[in-house]
Write a protein that holds these residues in place. Structure first.
Motif, PDB file in Angstrom:
ATOM      1  N   LEU A 102       0.837  -1.195   0.000  1.00  0.00           N
ATOM      2  CA  LEU A 102       0.000   0.000   0.000  1.00  0.00           C
ATOM      3  C   LEU A 102       0.876   1.250   0.000  1.00  0.00           C
ATOM      4  O   LEU A 102       1.963   1.261   0.571  1.00  0.00           O
ATOM      5  N   HIS A 103       0.403   2.307  -0.645  1.00  0.00           N
ATOM      6  CA  HIS A 103       1.143   3.563  -0.749  1.00  0.00           C
ATOM      7  C   HIS A 103       0.251   4.716  -0.345  1.00  0.00           C
ATOM      8  O   HIS A 103      -0.956   4.693  -0.550  1.00  0.00           O
ATOM      9  N   ASP A 104       0.866   5.733   0.196  1.00  0.00           N
ATOM     10  CA  ASP A 104       0.184   6.986   0.489  1.00  0.00           C
ATOM     11  C   ASP A 104       0.699   8.001  -0.518  1.00  0.00           C
ATOM     12  O   ASP A 104       1.865   8.365  -0.499  1.00  0.00           O
ATOM     13  N   GLU A 105      -0.160   8.415  -1.437  1.00  0.00           N
ATOM     14  CA  GLU A 105       0.219   9.404  -2.438  1.00  0.00           C
ATOM     15  C   GLU A 105      -0.447  10.730  -2.087  1.00  0.00           C
ATOM     16  O   GLU A 105      -1.644  10.780  -1.861  1.00  0.00           O
ATOM     17  N   THR A 106       0.341  11.779  -2.057  1.00  0.00           N
ATOM     18  CA  THR A 106      -0.184  13.105  -1.777  1.00  0.00           C
ATOM     19  C   THR A 106       0.170  14.012  -2.935  1.00  0.00           C
ATOM     20  O   THR A 106       1.348  14.166  -3.277  1.00  0.00           O
ATOM     21  N   GLY A 107      -0.840  14.599  -3.551  1.00  0.00           N
ATOM     22  CA  GLY A 107      -0.627  15.566  -4.615  1.00  0.00           C
ATOM     23  C   GLY A 107      -0.593  16.965  -4.015  1.00  0.00           C
ATOM     24  O   GLY A 107      -1.381  17.288  -3.134  1.00  0.00           O
ATOM     25  N   THR A 108       0.333  17.791  -4.480  1.00  0.00           N
ATOM     26  CA  THR A 108       0.475  19.153  -3.967  1.00  0.00           C
ATOM     27  C   THR A 108       0.472  20.142  -5.117  1.00  0.00           C
ATOM     28  O   THR A 108       1.174  19.945  -6.109  1.00  0.00           O
ATOM     29  N   LEU A 109      -0.312  21.188  -4.968  1.00  0.00           N
ATOM     30  CA  LEU A 109      -0.327  22.306  -5.910  1.00  0.00           C
ATOM     31  C   LEU A 109       0.317  23.490  -5.212  1.00  0.00           C
ATOM     32  O   LEU A 109      -0.074  23.847  -4.100  1.00  0.00           O
ATOM     33  N   ARG A 110       1.304  24.088  -5.843  1.00  0.00           N
ATOM     34  CA  ARG A 110       1.980  25.250  -5.266  1.00  0.00           C
ATOM     35  C   ARG A 110       1.764  26.425  -6.197  1.00  0.00           C
ATOM     36  O   ARG A 110       1.860  26.291  -7.417  1.00  0.00           O
ATOM     37  N   LEU A 111       1.466  27.578  -5.610  1.00  0.00           N
ATOM     38  CA  LEU A 111       1.182  28.797  -6.362  1.00  0.00           C
ATOM     39  C   LEU A 111       2.009  29.925  -5.761  1.00  0.00           C
ATOM     40  O   LEU A 111       2.024  30.100  -4.542  1.00  0.00           O
ATOM     41  N   ARG A 112       2.712  30.668  -6.615  1.00  0.00           N
ATOM     42  CA  ARG A 112       3.569  31.764  -6.155  1.00  0.00           C
ATOM     43  C   ARG A 112       3.304  32.997  -7.011  1.00  0.00           C
ATOM     44  O   ARG A 112       3.364  32.934  -8.232  1.00  0.00           O
ATOM     45  N   LEU A 113       3.007  34.116  -6.358  1.00  0.00           N
ATOM     46  CA  LEU A 113       2.822  35.398  -7.038  1.00  0.00           C
ATOM     47  C   LEU A 113       4.043  36.257  -6.749  1.00  0.00           C
ATOM     48  O   LEU A 113       4.405  36.440  -5.579  1.00  0.00           O
ATOM     49  N   THR A 114       4.669  36.767  -7.816  1.00  0.00           N
ATOM     50  CA  THR A 114       5.846  37.609  -7.648  1.00  0.00           C
ATOM     51  C   THR A 114       5.660  38.907  -8.414  1.00  0.00           C
ATOM     52  O   THR A 114       4.827  38.989  -9.321  1.00  0.00           O
ATOM     53  N   ASP A 115       6.478  39.908  -8.060  1.00  0.00           N
ATOM     54  CA  ASP A 115       6.511  41.105  -8.889  1.00  0.00           C
ATOM     55  C   ASP A 115       7.437  40.813 -10.072  1.00  0.00           C
ATOM     56  O   ASP A 115       7.979  39.714 -10.205  1.00  0.00           O
ATOM     57  N   LEU A 116       7.650  41.795 -10.919  1.00  0.00           N
ATOM     58  CA  LEU A 116       8.449  41.575 -12.118  1.00  0.00           C
ATOM     59  C   LEU A 116       9.931  41.364 -11.804  1.00  0.00           C
ATOM     60  O   LEU A 116      10.673  40.851 -12.640  1.00  0.00           O
ATOM     61  N   ASN A 117      10.367  41.743 -10.618  1.00  0.00           N
ATOM     62  CA  ASN A 117      11.758  41.553 -10.199  1.00  0.00           C
ATOM     63  C   ASN A 117      11.973  40.205  -9.515  1.00  0.00           C
ATOM     64  O   ASN A 117      13.085  39.912  -9.071  1.00  0.00           O
ATOM     65  N   GLY A 118      10.923  39.419  -9.348  1.00  0.00           N
ATOM     66  CA  GLY A 118      11.041  38.108  -8.722  1.00  0.00           C
ATOM     67  C   GLY A 118      10.788  38.099  -7.224  1.00  0.00           C
ATOM     68  O   GLY A 118      10.904  37.056  -6.586  1.00  0.00           O
ATOM     69  N   GLN A 119      10.435  39.245  -6.648  1.00  0.00           N
ATOM     70  CA  GLN A 119      10.126  39.312  -5.218  1.00  0.00           C
ATOM     71  C   GLN A 119       8.789  38.615  -4.964  1.00  0.00           C
ATOM     72  O   GLN A 119       7.781  38.924  -5.592  1.00  0.00           O
ATOM     73  N   VAL A 120       8.785  37.656  -4.048  1.00  0.00           N
ATOM     74  CA  VAL A 120       7.571  36.895  -3.743  1.00  0.00           C
ATOM     75  C   VAL A 120       6.599  37.792  -2.975  1.00  0.00           C
ATOM     76  O   VAL A 120       6.933  38.329  -1.923  1.00  0.00           O
TER      77      VAL A 120
END
Length: 169
Positions: A116-134
């Motif tokens: 048996l396996h435990d599978e976890t799906g993860t969605l990651r979302l990141r909003l940055t400015d145009l300079n890459g600042q999170v």
């Protein structure tokens, strides 16, 4: 035999149940996010290096993100104020159970044959400015295998995660 039928019934009910994704805001909204309304959705290849897991899910994910961001007051633009990075991950962990346990443990013999396996799906979302600042970052994890109910899981994960982003004014 009864134990096997009960196990199958439990698995069937678990697959039909509605599982809420677990949401975690990694970085709370920066004050600079409030003044930005236009975004550019960047492909996941720009956020990750190497092979993308769950590649078939990205075709569904992109329109869900566009629609969800629009509902929060953001609009896509060729001259964006925000860059939106997104990617999916899969964490697969084998579940270890003792198979030599004598009865009354009903799954001993079953687990000696089936891993048996435990599978976890993860969605990651990141909003940055145009300079890459999170400016904001969050993730949504589903507790059910991505092989089951993947469309519904993806929709609920996107909706729950986008609810954490401040509404654009």
């Amino acid at each position: 035999m009864r134990v096997f039928v009960v196990l199958l019934l439990c698995l069937a009910l678990a697959s039909c149940a509605s599982h809420s994704p677990q949401i975690r805001v990694v970085q709370a909204a920066a004050p600079a996010l409030a003044s930005r309304h236009s975004f550019q959705l960047l492909p996941p290849e720009q956020a990750l290096s190497g092979e993308l897991p769950l590649r078939e899910q990205y075709a569904q994910l992109e329109p869900l993100l566009r629609q969800g961001l629009a509902e929060r007051g953001y609009h896509e633009s060729p001259q964006p104020e925000l860059r939106v990075y997104y990617w999916l991950a899969l964490h697969d962990t084998p579940l270890e159970f003792r198979v030599d346990t004598p009865p009354p443990n009903p799954l001993g013999a079953y687990q000696a044959i089936h891993r048996l396996h435990d599978e976890t799906g993860t969605l990651r979302l990141r909003l940055t400015d145009l300079n890459g600042q999170v400016l904001w970052e969050g993730l949504a994890s589903t507790g059910l295998s991505p092989a089951w109910d993947s469309t519904e899981q993806l929709q609920s994960a996107v909706a729950a995660l986008l609810q954490q982003i401040p509404v654009a004014h």
